[in-house]
Design a protein around this motif. Structure first.
Motif, PDB file in Angstrom:
ATOM      1  N   PHE B  34       0.877  -1.170   0.000  1.00  0.00           N
ATOM      2  CA  PHE B  34       0.000   0.000   0.000  1.00  0.00           C
ATOM      3  C   PHE B  34       0.913   1.218   0.000  1.00  0.00           C
ATOM      4  N   HIS B 173     -11.343   5.380   5.532  1.00  0.00           N
ATOM      5  CA  HIS B 173      -9.953   5.001   5.794  1.00  0.00           C
ATOM      6  C   HIS B 173      -9.907   3.634   6.461  1.00  0.00           C
ATOM      7  N   THR B 174     -10.751   3.476   7.465  1.00  0.00           N
ATOM      8  CA  THR B 174     -10.785   2.207   8.191  1.00  0.00           C
ATOM      9  C   THR B 174     -11.204   1.070   7.265  1.00  0.00           C
ATOM     10  N   GLN B 177      -8.499   0.133   4.713  1.00  0.00           N
ATOM     11  CA  GLN B 177      -7.439  -0.677   5.322  1.00  0.00           C
ATOM     12  C   GLN B 177      -7.902  -2.119   5.463  1.00  0.00           C
ATOM     13  N   ASP B 178      -9.137  -2.245   5.879  1.00  0.00           N
ATOM     14  CA  ASP B 178      -9.697  -3.575   6.081  1.00  0.00           C
ATOM     15  C   ASP B 178      -9.764  -4.350   4.762  1.00  0.00           C
ATOM     16  N   TRP B 180      -8.028  -3.798   2.144  1.00  0.00           N
ATOM     17  CA  TRP B 180      -6.663  -4.061   1.678  1.00  0.00           C
ATOM     18  C   TRP B 180      -6.067  -5.266   2.417  1.00  0.00           C
ATOM     19  N   LEU B 181      -6.264  -5.291   3.749  1.00  0.00           N
ATOM     20  CA  LEU B 181      -5.716  -6.398   4.539  1.00  0.00           C
ATOM     21  C   LEU B 181      -6.280  -7.734   4.066  1.00  0.00           C
ATOM     22  N   LEU B 200      -2.863   5.299   5.799  1.00  0.00           N
ATOM     23  CA  LEU B 200      -3.114   4.248   4.826  1.00  0.00           C
ATOM     24  C   LEU B 200      -1.852   3.500   4.395  1.00  0.00           C
ATOM     25  N   ASP B 202       1.901   1.767   3.673  1.00  0.00           N
ATOM     26  CA  ASP B 202       3.066   1.093   4.229  1.00  0.00           C
ATOM     27  C   ASP B 202       4.276   1.962   3.987  1.00  0.00           C
ATOM     28  N   ARG B 224      -2.012  -1.619  12.448  1.00  0.00           N
ATOM     29  CA  ARG B 224      -3.319  -1.326  11.834  1.00  0.00           C
ATOM     30  C   ARG B 224      -4.421  -1.966  12.658  1.00  0.00           C
ATOM     31  N   PRO B 225      -5.625  -1.517  12.551  1.00  0.00           N
ATOM     32  CA  PRO B 225      -6.042  -0.367  11.752  1.00  0.00           C
ATOM     33  C   PRO B 225      -5.628   0.938  12.400  1.00  0.00           C
ATOM     34  N   ARG B 226      -5.159   1.851  11.589  1.00  0.00           N
ATOM     35  CA  ARG B 226      -4.717   3.147  12.114  1.00  0.00           C
ATOM     36  C   ARG B 226      -5.857   4.156  12.043  1.00  0.00           C
TER      37      ARG B 226
END
Ligand code: ATP
Ligand code: MG
Lengths: 252, 262
Positions: B34, B173-174, B177-178, B180-181, B200, B202, B224-226
């Motif tokens: 990311f 944003h949250t 991230q989710d 993406w993970l 967001l 890395d 994460r989550p940040r």
């Protein structure tokens, strides 16, 4: 008083004045018929089938002519809107020809096609096709570039880009052009029928004049107005409103 | 998958003169990474993303995906824009199936995929809604679903949340991230907001003022989550911000001198 009541009242008053004037017998009935005469003309005209035949004939002509206009105008507009060379050449021609009232094509059409159905269709097409073409081109040119970029990044090319994005994005403009084209086509058809062609509503007008039958003339005029209005109100206006709303444009 | 940018340069020629937008950009993005592109306004972030998407051609340099040069747009690199760019004549579900339809998938499969991703972005029940009926945040969710549905190798996001209100942005944003993970997608995300980049990414690539170059690279290994207000994140942000500010000043000066010259 809200809008439609005012309108209704206005037309009722108009009818009453008309009837009143006719009753005064200032002019002979073949010059100034009463509303009742006109209604009778309509009833008898539909009774013996002559009006229905005229309407059907005119409708058939307009449907074919208008259909052809769309079939030519929309693809041509797409090309005009997308391809610079076409815009600079054919586009200029189309714009120029638009200055010519379509009935002016009748002499040419008669010389080319003779006293035929084709001649009148030609006039109808020339009446409608230009505005359909120009509106389509306009809509295509105004396709938001973002839509095209979004589609391309999803892999869309040629066919999908045109049919899936550019055409629908231009649809509100195309509909406006179709509406305008319809009214031009209708006018052209009436002018053409009036000047020459047999059958049809225009012919009814000519016949009314020749027979000194003013009731028939007025009845026919009313039918011409009614058909023009009905199509506009029942077909184009709702379509246009729907599209503008859906496309997120201001509802004019 | 490996994405490589090799000394990419781009100049725009207009009637008013030339804009030297990108200068010898070289970078690598690994599979599943990311990466955030951060830089002052006008430094060429969008241009760079467009070049990766194949919507724009570089004057020099090449974008390689698994050593294959990019020659045009393709659904292996789907872009999400600041404006959701949904098609208003299609309902939400048909917007999501648009790319799948282009790809020639059978209709039943398209619908199944669309519903799966709409569910993923929390828009179940809105399949039949039209664009004018949904909010800005929902539009971006649809855009996200539409892109994810194509299962691209790389997701290119150009300030997709910039036009949203702060609460919606935090929420997205949250969720991003989710997503993406769980999906392991490679994402390149453009922003001019330091904290957004740190929430967001890395890795954050800081671009210089025009002509855009990669000035510095920050790795961000926070857990994460940040959240945008995490203390650790705010600390890192301060450092990055100092750097960014320099570039913003440089960008301002350039605009100023251009104005003087004009
Ligand atoms: N199509 C174009 N024609 C001419 N100049 C362009 C074009 N696209 C971008 N530019 C110029 O290139 C430079 C970089 O633009 P770009 O859109 O990539 O910046 P950006 O970093 O995305 O800025 P922002 O954060 O404001 O979106 C700008 O100076 C812009 O004016
Ligand atoms: Mg930008």
């Amino acid at each position: 008083m809200n809008g439609w009541r005012l309108k209704l009242l206005f037309f009722v008053i108009l009818l009453v004045i008309w009837e009143g004037l006719a009753r005064l017998r200032l002019w002979p009935a073949y010059v100034f018929p009463s509303p009742v005469d006109v209604v009778q003309s309509i009833l008898s005209g539909f009774g013996d089938g002559s009006y229905s035949l005229a309407i059907l004939t005119s409708m058939r002509r307009i449907l074919i002519g208008y259909g052809l206009s769309l079939g030519v105008g929309i693809p041509l507009g797409l090309l005009l809107g997308r391809i610079r060379v076409v815009q600079d050449t054919i586009g200029t021609l189309v714009l120029g020809l638009q200055a010519l009232p379509s009935i002016c094509w009748l002499p040419l059409a008669l010389l080319w096609f003779g006293l035929s159905e084709t001649a009148i269709l030609f006039v109808v097409v020339m009446g409608a096709v230009l505005s359909v073409t120009l509106s389509t081109a306009d809509g295509v040119r105004n396709t938001p570039p973002l839509y095209i970029r979004a589609a391309r990044t999803m892999g869309a090319r040629q066919w999908h880009l045109y049919s899936g994005v550019i055409l629908p994005a231009a649809l509100p403009a195309i509909l406006s052009g179709m509406k305008l084209g319809w009214s031009f086509a209708w006018r052209s058809l009436m002018a053409g029928e009036l000047l020459y062609v047999s059958l049809g509503l225009g012919q009814l007008l000519t016949m009314g004049r020749e027979l000194n039958d003013m009731s028939q003339v007025i009845a026919t005029m009313l039918m011409i107005v009614a058909i023009g209005l009905v199509v506009d109100r029942l077909v184009f206006s709702p379509l246009e409103r729907h599209a503008r709303e859906r496309w997120g444009l201001s509802v004019a | 998958m490996k994405l490589e940018l090799r000394s990419i340069s781009k100049t725009f020629h207009t009637r008013r003169g030339n804009t030297y937008a990108l200068q010898e950009i070289t970078a690598e993005v690994a599979s599943g990474e990311f990466v955030c592109l951060l830089g002052p306004s006008g430094c060429g972030k969008s241009t760079l993303l467009n070049i990766v998407a194949g919507l724009e051609r570089p004057d020099a340099g090449v974008v390689l995906i698994d050593d294959q040069p990019v020659t045009g747009p393709g659904r292996d690199r789907v872009m999400i824009f600041q404006e959701a760019a949904l098609f208003p004549w299609l309902n939400v579900r048909d917007n999501v199936t648009f790319g799948l339809n282009v790809a020639g998938l059978p209709r039943s499969e398209q619908l199944a995929i669309a519903d799966r991703y709409l569910e993923r972005v929390g828009l179940r029940g809105f399949e039949k809604a039209y664009v004018y009926e949904i909010s800005g945040g929902m539009k971006q969710r649809v855009a996200l679903a539409r892109a994810l549905a194509l299962d691209p190798l790389v997701l290119l996001m150009d300030e997709p949340f910039a036009a949203l209100d702060a609460q919606t942005r935090d929420l997205l944003h949250t969720e991003l991230q989710d997503i993406w993970l769980h999906s392991g997608k490679t994402i390149i995300f453009v922003t001019h907001n330091v904290r957004e980049a740190l929430v967001l990414g890395d890795r954050v690539l800081l671009m210089s003022a025009r002509p855009g170059r990669i000035k510095r690279e920050f790795c961000c290994q926070l857990a994460r989550p940040r959240q945008i207000e995490d203390h650790a994140l705010v600390d890192v942000a301060r450092e990055v911000l100092a750097d960014l500010r320099e570039e913003v000043m440089a960008a301002k000066q350039e605009v100023g001198s251009e104005r003087l010259a004009a």
